[in-house]
Design a protein around this motif. Structure first.
Motif, PDB file in Angstrom:
ATOM      1  N   ARG A 194       0.979   5.190   3.482  1.00 19.69           N
ATOM      2  CA  ARG A 194       2.520   5.004   3.986  1.00 19.69           C
ATOM      3  C   ARG A 194       2.138   4.620   5.452  1.00 19.69           C
ATOM      4  O   ARG A 194       1.443   5.297   6.157  1.00 19.69           O
ATOM      5  CB  ARG A 194       3.279   6.498   3.898  1.00 19.69           C
ATOM      6  N   VAL A 195       3.021   3.866   6.077  1.00 16.69           N
ATOM      7  CA  VAL A 195       2.953   3.503   7.467  1.00 16.69           C
ATOM      8  C   VAL A 195       4.288   3.495   7.798  1.00 16.69           C
ATOM      9  O   VAL A 195       5.333   2.788   7.616  1.00 16.69           O
ATOM     10  CB  VAL A 195       2.349   1.999   7.639  1.00 16.69           C
ATOM     11  N   ILE A 196       4.402   4.198   9.039  1.00 12.50           N
ATOM     12  CA  ILE A 196       5.651   4.325  10.063  1.00 12.50           C
ATOM     13  C   ILE A 196       5.688   3.558  11.197  1.00 12.50           C
ATOM     14  O   ILE A 196       4.663   3.661  12.115  1.00 12.50           O
ATOM     15  CB  ILE A 196       5.831   5.686  10.231  1.00 12.50           C
ATOM     16  N   ILE A 245      -0.152  -2.630   9.863  1.00  9.83           N
ATOM     17  CA  ILE A 245      -0.084  -2.347   8.280  1.00  9.83           C
ATOM     18  C   ILE A 245      -1.285  -2.657   7.677  1.00  9.83           C
ATOM     19  O   ILE A 245      -1.394  -1.994   6.799  1.00  9.83           O
ATOM     20  CB  ILE A 245       0.925  -3.360   7.901  1.00  9.83           C
ATOM     21  N   SER A 246      -2.299  -3.385   8.120  1.00  9.28           N
ATOM     22  CA  SER A 246      -3.412  -3.982   7.549  1.00  9.28           C
ATOM     23  C   SER A 246      -4.331  -2.699   7.587  1.00  9.28           C
ATOM     24  O   SER A 246      -5.610  -2.975   7.130  1.00  9.28           O
ATOM     25  CB  SER A 246      -4.063  -5.142   7.954  1.00  9.28           C
ATOM     26  N   ARG A 247      -4.250  -1.919   8.438  1.00 11.15           N
ATOM     27  CA  ARG A 247      -5.242  -0.763   8.625  1.00 11.15           C
ATOM     28  C   ARG A 247      -5.173   0.137   7.074  1.00 11.15           C
ATOM     29  O   ARG A 247      -6.254   0.447   6.600  1.00 11.15           O
ATOM     30  CB  ARG A 247      -4.713   0.124   9.703  1.00 11.15           C
ATOM     31  N   ALA A 248      -3.981   0.214   6.454  1.00  9.17           N
ATOM     32  CA  ALA A 248      -3.871   0.800   5.095  1.00  9.17           C
ATOM     33  C   ALA A 248      -4.021  -0.086   4.148  1.00  9.17           C
ATOM     34  O   ALA A 248      -4.543   0.054   2.819  1.00  9.17           O
ATOM     35  CB  ALA A 248      -2.745   1.519   5.059  1.00  9.17           C
ATOM     36  N   ASP A 255      -1.552  -0.379  20.011  1.00  9.19           N
ATOM     37  CA  ASP A 255      -2.369  -1.223  20.968  1.00  9.19           C
ATOM     38  C   ASP A 255      -3.761  -0.820  20.729  1.00  9.19           C
ATOM     39  O   ASP A 255      -4.894  -1.501  20.914  1.00  9.19           O
ATOM     40  CB  ASP A 255      -2.136  -1.235  22.352  1.00  9.19           C
ATOM     41  N   ALA A 256      -4.261   0.450  20.505  1.00  9.75           N
ATOM     42  CA  ALA A 256      -5.474   1.033  20.406  1.00  9.75           C
ATOM     43  C   ALA A 256      -5.939   1.173  19.150  1.00  9.75           C
ATOM     44  O   ALA A 256      -7.223   0.926  18.846  1.00  9.75           O
ATOM     45  CB  ALA A 256      -5.365   2.329  20.975  1.00  9.75           C
ATOM     46  N   GLY A 257      -5.273   1.152  18.025  1.00  5.85           N
ATOM     47  CA  GLY A 257      -5.408   1.423  16.773  1.00  5.85           C
ATOM     48  C   GLY A 257      -5.017   0.346  15.616  1.00  5.85           C
ATOM     49  O   GLY A 257      -5.082   0.471  14.508  1.00  5.85           O
ATOM     50  N   GLY A 258      -4.491  -0.676  16.415  1.00  3.93           N
ATOM     51  CA  GLY A 258      -3.874  -1.774  15.323  1.00  3.93           C
ATOM     52  C   GLY A 258      -4.857  -2.596  14.750  1.00  3.93           C
ATOM     53  O   GLY A 258      -4.459  -3.407  13.941  1.00  3.93           O
ATOM     54  N   PHE A 259      -5.971  -2.844  15.238  1.00  2.00           N
ATOM     55  CA  PHE A 259      -7.046  -3.374  14.690  1.00  2.00           C
ATOM     56  C   PHE A 259      -8.283  -2.902  14.589  1.00  2.00           C
ATOM     57  O   PHE A 259      -8.747  -2.147  15.241  1.00  2.00           O
ATOM     58  CB  PHE A 259      -7.191  -4.860  15.358  1.00  2.00           C
ATOM     59  N   GLY A 260      -9.274  -3.490  13.408  1.00  2.00           N
ATOM     60  CA  GLY A 260     -10.690  -3.087  13.365  1.00  2.00           C
ATOM     61  C   GLY A 260     -10.980  -1.613  12.681  1.00  2.00           C
ATOM     62  O   GLY A 260     -12.063  -1.174  12.399  1.00  2.00           O
TER      63      GLY A 260
END
Length: 558
Positions: free
Chosen positions: A453-455, A470-473, A440-445
C-alpha cells in the motif's frame, strides 16, 4: 514432465544408436524431445542449486508460499527456463534486424548468481552489443541486474574496470546488489580522503566495480591524469539531463572516452522534450544531432532504436499483480482554511504553505484518512509506505500520530546505510507496518516489495516523482495487489497541481514511454514546455484567481 518425455523417447528409441533405424520425421521429433529433456533437467538442477538450503520433502503449503514470496523474482526466472517461455521474448517495437543481432549475442556469465528473466537477458545483450545505450525500462524491472550481467561478461572478457555513478541515497543498494549477485570486487570512492585514495588504488590495481556518487565525479576525475574505465554505468541518469550543469559536465568529463557506457533511468524525459536527446548526446553526439535536426526523417526509428531501449511492466511481467489507484478527497476545516487563505495572501512565497495546509491542524481529514488506512493494513497483515515532500511539517507530525511505525523516517538526514537498515527491519518485522518516506529522498533506488500500500500525501510537481515512489513497491518481486492512495483536498492547490501533472503525464507517455518515439516529436515544440518555476507561478495564479472569484460571490450574496 521430464519423466513423461523420457518415457516417450524410450518407446521410440531407447538410445541414440537405435535412432539410425527410424524415419526422418520421427528422428527429428526424437532430437527435439531430447533437447527439451536436457533443458528441463538443467532447470531442475538450477532450482535445486538455488534453493538447496530451503527445499526438503517435508515443506508444508504455508512454508512453500513463504519461500516463494521471499524471492518470487528468482522463482519466475527459473519457471521461464524450465517451461521454455524464456525463448519467446521478442520486443515488438524494435526493427527485426536489431532483434536478430541482439538475440544471437552470447554473454559469458560465469560467476553471475542471478537468474535473468527473458527480457532482462535481451536487455543485457542489447547493452553489450550497442556499447553505448540508454536503458529506459520502467521502474521495477531490474535495470541494475541487467547492468551487472554486462559488467560480469566484460570482466570475464578481461575488461575488468567498471565505474558506477549513482545518487548517494542508492550507493549502498548498489553495493549490496553487487555482492549478492556477482563475484566482482567492489570499492567505494567517497568519504575520508585517505580511504578514497586507498580504494581507488586497489580498484586500479585489481579491477572490479568502483562505486561513487555524483558529487564525487569531479574529485575522482582530478585525482588522476588518466582513469581507464572499461564500462561506465550512470544510474538515475535523468539527473544529468541538463548538459549545462556542473554535475553533467563532471560526469561527461569522467566517462567521455569510455568504450562501454550505460545510462539508466526509468524517467528518460520529465519536463522538456529535448531531455532525452541530451541524454543520447552523452552516448553518441552525431546521433543526437541527427535526431534533433531530422525529426521527420524516415531513418529516425532505426537510429533511436540503436541507443534507447524501454520496456513497460505490463508488457514483460505478466505475473505482476494488479495496481489500483484510489483518490481520496478531503476538505479544509476552519483553521486550515484560514491558514491557506493567509498563505495565498503572501504571494508566490506562500505556495509551500498552501501545499501543506491540510496538515497544520491535528483535526485533519487527511491525517484521519492516513490513520484509517494504516490501521486497516495492520489488521490485514499488510505494510504501508507514506510519501510526502514535507519532512518537518508532515512526516514528523505523522510520526507522532501513526501506529506500527518503522524505526525512523527515510529522509536526506539518513545515510544510505542507515536507510537500508531501516528498510530491512521494516520488511522483516511483522510489528512494523508503516514506513514514512520523504519523497525526494526515497523516491528512487530503494526496493520495498514488503509493502503493498502506498499513500501520496500531496501532489508533486513531476509525474515521474510520484511514479518513482509507487515503483518502490510495485516492481518485480511484488506478489500482492498494490493499492495507491492519492490524498487531495478539494478547492485547493491540490486540484490545480493534478491538472498540470496529468498534462505532463500525457507528454511523457507520448514521447518516452516506448522504445521508439519518432512520431511524437513531429508535431511538438519542446520550447513550449514550462520549467518548474514558471509552472509554480501558473499554479499559484490560477489558485489566487479562484479564491478572488469565490470571495466576490460571497460579497455579492451578503
Amino acid at each position: 514432465k521430464l519423466e513423461e518425455k523420457l518415457g516417450n523417447l524410450e518407446d521410440i528409441a531407447p538410445n541414440r544408436y537405435l535412432t539410425n533405424f527410424i524415419d526422418s520425421i520421427t528422428f527429428k521429433y526424437w532430437c527435439e524431445s531430447e533437447a527439451e529433456i536436457y533443458r528441463i533437467l538443467d532447470g531442475c538442477i538450477q532450482v535445486n542449486s538455488t534453493f538447496r538450503d530451503c527445499l526438503n520433502d517435508n515443506l508444508n503449503d504455508q512454508e512453500i508460499k513463504a519461500l516463494f514470496e521471499k524471492d518470487s523474482a528468482t522463482f519466475y526466472a527459473l519457471i521461464e527456463e524450465i517451461t521454455g517461455n524464456k525463448k519467446s521474448y521478442n520486443p515488438s517495437d524494435l526493427p527485426d534486424y536489431i532483434v536478430h543481432e541482439v538475440q544471437k549475442t552470447k554473454l559469458n556469465l560465469k560467476g553471475f548468481k542471478a537468474h535473468l528473466r527473458s527480457y532482462q537477458a535481451f536487455g543485457s545483450k542489447y547493452i553489450f552489443y550497442f556499447q553505448r545505450t540508454l536503458l529506459g525500462d520502467e521502474m521495477g524491472l531490474g535495470k541494475t541486474i541487467q547492468a551487472l550481467a554486462v559488467a560480469t561478461h566484460l570482466s570475464n572478457q578481461g575488461q575488468t574496470h567498471c565505474l558506477v555513478i549513482s545518487p548517494l541515497s542508492v550507493l549502498e543498494n548498489w553495493k549490496r546488489e553487487i555482492e549478492k549477485w556477482t563475484n566482482i570486487k567492489c570499492f567505494v570512492f567517497r568519504g575520508d580522503k585517505a580511504i578514497k585514495e586507498q580504494n581507488l588504488s586497489k580498484w586500479e590495481e585489481s579491477g572490479g566495480i568502483l562505486l561513487t556518487n555524483y558529487s564525487h565525479c569531479r574529485i575522482l576525475k582530478e585525482s588522476r591524469k588518466n582513469i581507464d574505465i572499461d564500462f561506465a554505468i550512470v544510474d538515475e541518469a535523468h539527473l544529468i539531463k541538463n548538459p549545462a550543469t556542473k554535475r553533467s559536465k563532471n560526469v561527461n568529463a569522467l566517462i567521455k572516452n569510455c568504450k562501454y557506457k550505460l545510462l539508466m533511468t526509468g524517467t528518460a524525459l520529465e519536463n522538456r522534450l529535448d531531455e532525452m536527446i541530451n541524454l543520447i548526446d552523452f552516448l553518441n553526439e552525431s546521433l543526437a544531432e541527427k535526431v534533433a535536426n531530422n525529426l521527420n526523417n524516415k531513418t529516425y526509428k532505426t537510429d533511436i532504436a540503436q541507443v534507447y531501449l524501454r520496456r513497460k511492466r505490463k508488457e514483460v511481467l505478466h505475473e505482476l499483480p494488479a495496481l489500483g489507484l484510489t483518490t481520496m478527497w478531503s476538505t479544509f476545516n476552519e483553521k486550515e482554511q484560514d491558514f491557506y487563505d493567509q498563505a495565498v495572501s503572501e504571494g508566490i512565497a506562500g505556495l509551500m504553505k498552501m501545499r501543506r495546509a491540510a496538515f497544520i491542524d491535528e483535526d485533519s481529514q487527511k491525517i484521519e484518512q492516513i490513520i484509517n488506512i494504516c490501521v486497516d493494513s495492520h489488521e490485514n497483515s499488510e505494510k504501508v509506505i507514506v510519501f510526502s515532500f514535507f519532512k518537518n511539517y508532515v512526516l514528523k507530525l505523522l510520526n507522532k500520530k501513526l501506529p506500527f511505525l518503522a524505526d525512523d523516517i527515510i529522509s536526506g538526514d539518513l545515510s544510505s546505510n542507515q536507510r537500508q537498515e531501516v528498510i530491512d527491519k521494516f520488511s522483516e518485522n511483522p510489528n512494523q507496518n508503516v514506513l514514512l518516506v520523504q519523497i525526494d529522498a526515497g523516491g528512487f533506488g530503494l526496493n520495498i516489495q514488503a509493502a503493498n500500500r502506498v499513500i501520496l500525501c500531496e501532489p508533486q510537481w513531476k509525474p515521474s516523482t510520484e511514479n518513482q515512489a509507487i515503483s518502490r513497491a510495485y516492481r518485480m518481486g511484488q506478489n500482492r495487489n498494490v493499492m495507491v492512495y492519492r490524498l487531495l483536498t478539494k478547492e485547493s492547490v491540490d486540484e490545480t497541481m493534478m491538472e498540470i501533472i496529468h498534462e505532463k503525464e500525457d507528454i511523457f507517455n507520448t514521447y518516452a514511454n516506448d522504445s521508439v518515439v519518432a512520431d511524437a516529436f513531429m508535431n511538438n515544440d519542446s520550447d513550449k514546455e514550462e520549467n518548474e518555476a514558471v509552472m509554480k507561478k501558473k499554479v499559484f495564479q490560477i489558485e489566487r484567481d479562484r479564491l478572488e472569484k469565490k470571495q466576490e460571490v460571497v460579497n455579492v450574496s451578503e
